[in-house]
Enzyme design. Structure first.
Site, mmCIF file in Angstrom:
data_model
loop_
_atom_site.group_PDB
_atom_site.id
_atom_site.type_symbol
_atom_site.label_atom_id
_atom_site.label_comp_id
_atom_site.label_asym_id
_atom_site.label_seq_id
_atom_site.Cartn_x
_atom_site.Cartn_y
_atom_site.Cartn_z
ATOM 1 C CG HIS A 83 -0.720 79.164 -44.669
ATOM 2 N ND1 HIS A 83 -1.908 78.489 -44.847
ATOM 3 C CD2 HIS A 83 -0.255 78.795 -43.445
ATOM 4 C CE1 HIS A 83 -2.163 77.752 -43.782
ATOM 5 N NE2 HIS A 83 -1.181 77.930 -42.908
ATOM 6 C CD GLU A 134 -1.957 79.730 -50.086
ATOM 7 O OE1 GLU A 134 -2.758 78.809 -50.316
ATOM 8 O OE2 GLU A 134 -1.094 79.661 -49.196
ATOM 9 C CB CYS A 176 -6.127 76.547 -45.673
ATOM 10 S SG CYS A 176 -5.472 78.136 -45.080
ATOM 11 C CB CYS A 183 -4.932 80.922 -47.858
ATOM 12 S SG CYS A 183 -3.451 80.719 -46.840
#
Length: 145
Positions: free
Chosen positions: A47, A49, A77, A80
């Site tokens: 992801h 992040e 999410c 993260c």
């Protein structure tokens, strides 16, 4: 947030969900930026992040980023959100809310749990209309294809 949006647009151009993230140093300099790369890298943890956190930590030679700020186009999410906590990010700024998969204000609400050892200051809604439009357009195009 402009650079995070640029990363999100680049992710969409690669066929990735358009999410971008930028980590800013205490001096206001961009330390790392990334867009989603889960498909490209065949890595469910890639992801925006997480990739930005990895790059910033590598640049500093540290697993923690106290006094650093993270800008991301979509509410993180739970995975993260936890990584942001582990990295000791000072402030989290995000654009669009994520009612389906969010982990900050929606869903798991990671920072509300007593097991969360570090809670960043959270600011939501930054450039939300543009971040939301990127996501809606991306998924609309997928449905039409």
């Amino acid at each position: 947030m402009d650079q995070a949006l640029a990363e999100a647009r680049a992710a969409a151009a690669r066929g990735e969900v358009p999410v971008g993230a930028v980590i800013v140093s205490p001096a206001g300099e961009v330390l790392a930026s990334a867009g989603n790369r889960t498909r490209e890298l065949n890595d469910p943890t890639a992801h925006a992040e997480v990739l930005a956190l990895r790059a910033a930590c590598a640049a500093l030679g540290s697993e923690r980023l106290p006094e650093h700020d993270l800008y991301v186009t979509l509410e993180p999410c739970p995975m993260c959100a936890a990584a942001i906590s582990f990295a000791r990010i000072r402030r989290l700024y995000y654009g669009a809310s994520d009612p389906k998969s969010g982990g900050v204000a929606q869903g798991a609400r990671v920072y509300a749990h007593p097991q969360c050892h570090h809670v960043p200051e959270v600011y939501d809604g930054l450039a939300a209309p543009e971040a939301e439009a990127l996501l809606k357009d991306f998924f609309a195009a997928r449905r039409e294809a």
